[in-house]
Design a protein around this motif. Structure first.
Motif, PDB file in Angstrom:
ATOM      1  N   TYR A   1     -33.642  51.659 -46.421  1.00 13.51           N
ATOM      2  CA  TYR A   1     -32.494  52.319 -47.028  1.00 13.51           C
ATOM      3  C   TYR A   1     -32.672  52.392 -48.530  1.00 13.51           C
ATOM      4  O   TYR A   1     -33.279  51.522 -49.138  1.00 13.51           O
ATOM      5  CB  TYR A   1     -31.201  51.521 -46.793  1.00 13.51           C
ATOM      6  N   ARG A   2     -32.075  53.425 -49.104  1.00 15.11           N
ATOM      7  CA  ARG A   2     -31.879  53.490 -50.540  1.00 15.11           C
ATOM      8  C   ARG A   2     -30.377  53.267 -50.710  1.00 15.11           C
ATOM      9  O   ARG A   2     -29.575  53.838 -49.977  1.00 15.11           O
ATOM     10  CB  ARG A   2     -32.300  54.860 -51.069  1.00 15.11           C
ATOM     11  N   GLY A   3     -29.997  52.430 -51.665  1.00 14.25           N
ATOM     12  CA  GLY A   3     -28.580  52.134 -51.845  1.00 14.25           C
ATOM     13  C   GLY A   3     -28.153  52.324 -53.278  1.00 14.25           C
ATOM     14  O   GLY A   3     -28.947  52.172 -54.213  1.00 14.25           O
ATOM     15  N   TYR A   4     -26.875  52.677 -53.436  1.00 17.08           N
ATOM     16  CA  TYR A   4     -26.297  52.880 -54.760  1.00 17.08           C
ATOM     17  C   TYR A   4     -25.034  52.033 -54.849  1.00 17.08           C
ATOM     18  O   TYR A   4     -24.100  52.224 -54.074  1.00 17.08           O
ATOM     19  CB  TYR A   4     -25.946  54.354 -54.976  1.00 17.08           C
ATOM     20  N   LEU A   5     -25.021  51.078 -55.787  1.00 15.81           N
ATOM     21  CA  LEU A   5     -23.877  50.194 -55.981  1.00 15.81           C
ATOM     22  C   LEU A   5     -23.191  50.591 -57.287  1.00 15.81           C
ATOM     23  O   LEU A   5     -23.807  50.572 -58.352  1.00 15.81           O
ATOM     24  CB  LEU A   5     -24.352  48.741 -56.019  1.00 15.81           C
ATOM     25  N   LYS A   6     -21.913  50.955 -57.174  1.00 21.08           N
ATOM     26  CA  LYS A   6     -21.165  51.439 -58.325  1.00 21.08           C
ATOM     27  C   LYS A   6     -21.095  50.380 -59.422  1.00 21.08           C
ATOM     28  O   LYS A   6     -21.160  49.176 -59.149  1.00 21.08           O
ATOM     29  CB  LYS A   6     -19.752  51.841 -57.910  1.00 21.08           C
ATOM     30  N   PRO A   7     -20.911  50.833 -60.686  1.00 17.25           N
ATOM     31  CA  PRO A   7     -20.789  49.895 -61.811  1.00 17.25           C
ATOM     32  C   PRO A   7     -19.624  48.926 -61.627  1.00 17.25           C
ATOM     33  O   PRO A   7     -18.592  49.280 -61.046  1.00 17.25           O
ATOM     34  CB  PRO A   7     -20.529  50.818 -63.013  1.00 17.25           C
ATOM     35  N   ASP A   8     -19.797  47.712 -62.121  1.00 17.25           N
ATOM     36  CA  ASP A   8     -18.748  46.682 -62.107  1.00 17.25           C
ATOM     37  C   ASP A   8     -18.068  46.571 -60.749  1.00 17.25           C
ATOM     38  O   ASP A   8     -16.842  46.579 -60.643  1.00 17.25           O
ATOM     39  CB  ASP A   8     -17.697  46.970 -63.192  1.00 17.25           C
ATOM     40  N   SER A   9     -18.866  46.470 -59.705  1.00 16.03           N
ATOM     41  CA  SER A   9     -18.292  46.415 -58.359  1.00 16.03           C
ATOM     42  C   SER A   9     -19.032  45.394 -57.504  1.00 16.03           C
ATOM     43  O   SER A   9     -20.077  44.879 -57.890  1.00 16.03           O
ATOM     44  CB  SER A   9     -18.368  47.800 -57.699  1.00 16.03           C
ATOM     45  N   ALA A  10     -18.437  45.137 -56.332  1.00 14.14           N
ATOM     46  CA  ALA A  10     -19.039  44.197 -55.392  1.00 14.14           C
ATOM     47  C   ALA A  10     -18.843  44.713 -53.977  1.00 14.14           C
ATOM     48  O   ALA A  10     -17.826  45.343 -53.673  1.00 14.14           O
ATOM     49  CB  ALA A  10     -18.408  42.823 -55.544  1.00 14.14           C
ATOM     50  N   TYR A  11     -19.824  44.454 -53.128  1.00 13.31           N
ATOM     51  CA  TYR A  11     -19.753  44.815 -51.713  1.00 13.31           C
ATOM     52  C   TYR A  11     -20.074  43.569 -50.903  1.00 13.31           C
ATOM     53  O   TYR A  11     -21.131  42.963 -51.066  1.00 13.31           O
ATOM     54  CB  TYR A  11     -20.751  45.929 -51.376  1.00 13.31           C
ATOM     55  N   LEU A  12     -19.151  43.192 -50.027  1.00 18.13           N
ATOM     56  CA  LEU A  12     -19.332  42.034 -49.156  1.00 18.13           C
ATOM     57  C   LEU A  12     -19.856  42.518 -47.817  1.00 18.13           C
ATOM     58  O   LEU A  12     -19.184  43.285 -47.130  1.00 18.13           O
ATOM     59  CB  LEU A  12     -18.005  41.292 -48.980  1.00 18.13           C
ATOM     60  N   SER A  13     -21.047  42.087 -47.455  1.00 14.94           N
ATOM     61  CA  SER A  13     -21.658  42.484 -46.191  1.00 14.94           C
ATOM     62  C   SER A  13     -21.395  41.418 -45.140  1.00 14.94           C
ATOM     63  O   SER A  13     -21.557  40.222 -45.400  1.00 14.94           O
ATOM     64  CB  SER A  13     -23.168  42.660 -46.364  1.00 14.94           C
ATOM     65  N   GLU A  14     -21.009  41.864 -43.976  1.00 18.52           N
ATOM     66  CA  GLU A  14     -20.843  40.936 -42.865  1.00 18.52           C
ATOM     67  C   GLU A  14     -22.211  40.408 -42.437  1.00 18.52           C
ATOM     68  O   GLU A  14     -23.239  41.016 -42.710  1.00 18.52           O
ATOM     69  CB  GLU A  14     -20.176  41.647 -41.684  1.00 18.52           C
ATOM     70  N   ALA A  15     -22.189  39.293 -41.757  1.00 22.04           N
ATOM     71  CA  ALA A  15     -23.431  38.709 -41.260  1.00 22.04           C
ATOM     72  C   ALA A  15     -24.041  39.611 -40.191  1.00 22.04           C
ATOM     73  O   ALA A  15     -23.331  40.227 -39.404  1.00 22.04           O
ATOM     74  CB  ALA A  15     -23.154  37.328 -40.684  1.00 22.04           C
ATOM     75  N   HIS A  16     -25.353  39.699 -40.194  1.00 19.27           N
ATOM     76  CA  HIS A  16     -26.099  40.431 -39.180  1.00 19.27           C
ATOM     77  C   HIS A  16     -26.432  39.451 -38.048  1.00 19.27           C
ATOM     78  O   HIS A  16     -26.267  38.248 -38.197  1.00 19.27           O
ATOM     79  CB  HIS A  16     -27.381  41.021 -39.771  1.00 19.27           C
ATOM     80  N   PRO A  17     -26.958  39.935 -36.937  1.00 20.12           N
ATOM     81  CA  PRO A  17     -27.347  39.010 -35.860  1.00 20.12           C
ATOM     82  C   PRO A  17     -28.401  38.010 -36.351  1.00 20.12           C
ATOM     83  O   PRO A  17     -29.170  38.289 -37.264  1.00 20.12           O
ATOM     84  CB  PRO A  17     -27.935  39.935 -34.793  1.00 20.12           C
ATOM     85  N   SER A  18     -28.432  36.865 -35.722  1.00 19.44           N
ATOM     86  CA  SER A  18     -29.420  35.853 -36.043  1.00 19.44           C
ATOM     87  C   SER A  18     -30.816  36.441 -35.864  1.00 19.44           C
ATOM     88  O   SER A  18     -31.073  37.159 -34.904  1.00 19.44           O
ATOM     89  CB  SER A  18     -29.234  34.645 -35.124  1.00 19.44           C
ATOM     90  N   GLY A  19     -31.709  36.156 -36.791  1.00 12.62           N
ATOM     91  CA  GLY A  19     -33.077  36.658 -36.718  1.00 12.62           C
ATOM     92  C   GLY A  19     -33.331  37.870 -37.590  1.00 12.62           C
ATOM     93  O   GLY A  19     -34.471  38.273 -37.778  1.00 12.62           O
ATOM     94  N   VAL A  20     -32.288  38.464 -38.161  1.00  9.88           N
ATOM     95  CA  VAL A  20     -32.464  39.623 -39.038  1.00  9.88           C
ATOM     96  C   VAL A  20     -32.850  39.135 -40.432  1.00  9.88           C
ATOM     97  O   VAL A  20     -32.216  38.235 -40.983  1.00  9.88           O
ATOM     98  CB  VAL A  20     -31.172  40.473 -39.109  1.00  9.88           C
ATOM     99  N   MET A  21     -33.898  39.712 -40.986  1.00 12.04           N
ATOM    100  CA  MET A  21     -34.314  39.418 -42.361  1.00 12.04           C
ATOM    101  C   MET A  21     -34.020  40.646 -43.209  1.00 12.04           C
ATOM    102  O   MET A  21     -34.243  41.772 -42.774  1.00 12.04           O
ATOM    103  CB  MET A  21     -35.812  39.102 -42.435  1.00 12.04           C
ATOM    104  N   GLU A  22     -33.522  40.397 -44.402  1.00 15.03           N
ATOM    105  CA  GLU A  22     -33.206  41.493 -45.306  1.00 15.03           C
ATOM    106  C   GLU A  22     -34.038  41.332 -46.576  1.00 15.03           C
ATOM    107  O   GLU A  22     -34.184  40.225 -47.098  1.00 15.03           O
ATOM    108  CB  GLU A  22     -31.711  41.470 -45.629  1.00 15.03           C
ATOM    109  N   TYR A  23     -34.591  42.432 -47.060  1.00 18.13           N
ATOM    110  CA  TYR A  23     -35.400  42.471 -48.267  1.00 18.13           C
ATOM    111  C   TYR A  23     -34.761  43.500 -49.186  1.00 18.13           C
ATOM    112  O   TYR A  23     -34.553  44.650 -48.774  1.00 18.13           O
ATOM    113  CB  TYR A  23     -36.838  42.911 -47.964  1.00 18.13           C
ATOM    114  N   VAL A  24     -34.441  43.123 -50.418  1.00 17.77           N
ATOM    115  CA  VAL A  24     -33.766  44.022 -51.350  1.00 17.77           C
ATOM    116  C   VAL A  24     -34.554  44.039 -52.652  1.00 17.77           C
ATOM    117  O   VAL A  24     -34.885  42.976 -53.196  1.00 17.77           O
ATOM    118  CB  VAL A  24     -32.310  43.567 -51.616  1.00 17.77           C
ATOM    119  N   THR A  25     -34.826  45.235 -53.164  1.00 12.97           N
ATOM    120  CA  THR A  25     -35.475  45.416 -54.455  1.00 12.97           C
ATOM    121  C   THR A  25     -34.548  46.227 -55.349  1.00 12.97           C
ATOM    122  O   THR A  25     -33.998  47.238 -54.924  1.00 12.97           O
ATOM    123  CB  THR A  25     -36.825  46.147 -54.316  1.00 12.97           C
TER     124      THR A  25
END
Length: 190
Positions: free
Chosen positions: A114-138
């Motif tokens: 995915y490509r993601g865009y996070l607005k200025p001065d903001s926050a996004y709370l992500s729910e937990a994914h299923p066990s075993g999911v790995m997330e990599y963010v750059t």
């Protein structure tokens, strides 16, 4: 969608609906059962299956987690070659539109990009994914603070973080500029 995609804008919702119906039926889950399991109304699921709904990022995550499939399988169209153009593909937004995620390649694999865009001065709370999911963010541009388990990780342009996605995690843009992210979500550990 762009001309190099297998979808045009009107077909994305229909494809999600078709894939949702297929996976739900293949797993022998009724629409009522899925609605109760994931906390999404039956009417919303019916609209999505009929290609009439415009599901938020949160709803798509809930559906994928409830069916135990990667999000990309709900979005998939088989193709040998795909080009993902900036801001031209399918865009999934959080309900408050703080985070917009663009699936880069829709396929039925154990990895999503995915490509993601996070607005200025903001926050996004992500729910937990299923066990075993790995997330990599750059962080491609801007800055990001990742909060997990009471810890905060401050990332700057081109910094990356890897973490187990089976816990609640928060993406925070502490700046007054848009933060652009690249996500890889791996289901290899399921």
């Amino acid at each position: 969608m762009n001309s190099n995609s297998s979808w045009d804008d009107g077909d994305a919702g229909k494809q999600i609906g078709t894939n949702l119906r297929q996976f739900r039926k293949n797993k022998g889950i009724s629409i009522e059962g899925l609605a109760k399991q994931i906390g999404v109304s039956k009417l919303t699921l019916i609209k999505i299956e009929n290609g009439e709904g415009n599901p938020t990022l949160s709803v798509i995550w809930k559906i994928a987690n409830g069916l135990n499939v990667p999000v990309s399988t709900l979005l998939s169209v088989d193709s040998d070659v795909s080009v993902a153009r900036k801001e031209k593909g399918l865009q999934l937004a959080s309900s408050d539109e703080v985070l917009v995620a663009e699936p880069l390649f829709q396929s039925r694999s154990s990895m999503e990009l995915y490509r993601g865009y996070l607005k200025p001065d903001s926050a996004y709370l992500s729910e937990a994914h299923p066990s075993g999911v790995m997330e990599y963010v750059t962080v491609m541009t801007g800055e990001l603070i990742m909060e997990m388990d009471g810890e905060a990780y401050h990332l700057r342009e081109h910094d990356s973080i890897r973490f187990a996605g089976n816990r609640t995690h928060k993406y925070i843009n502490p700046t007054d500029s848009l933060t652009t992210l690249h996500f890889v979500i791996s289901y290899n550990h399921l």
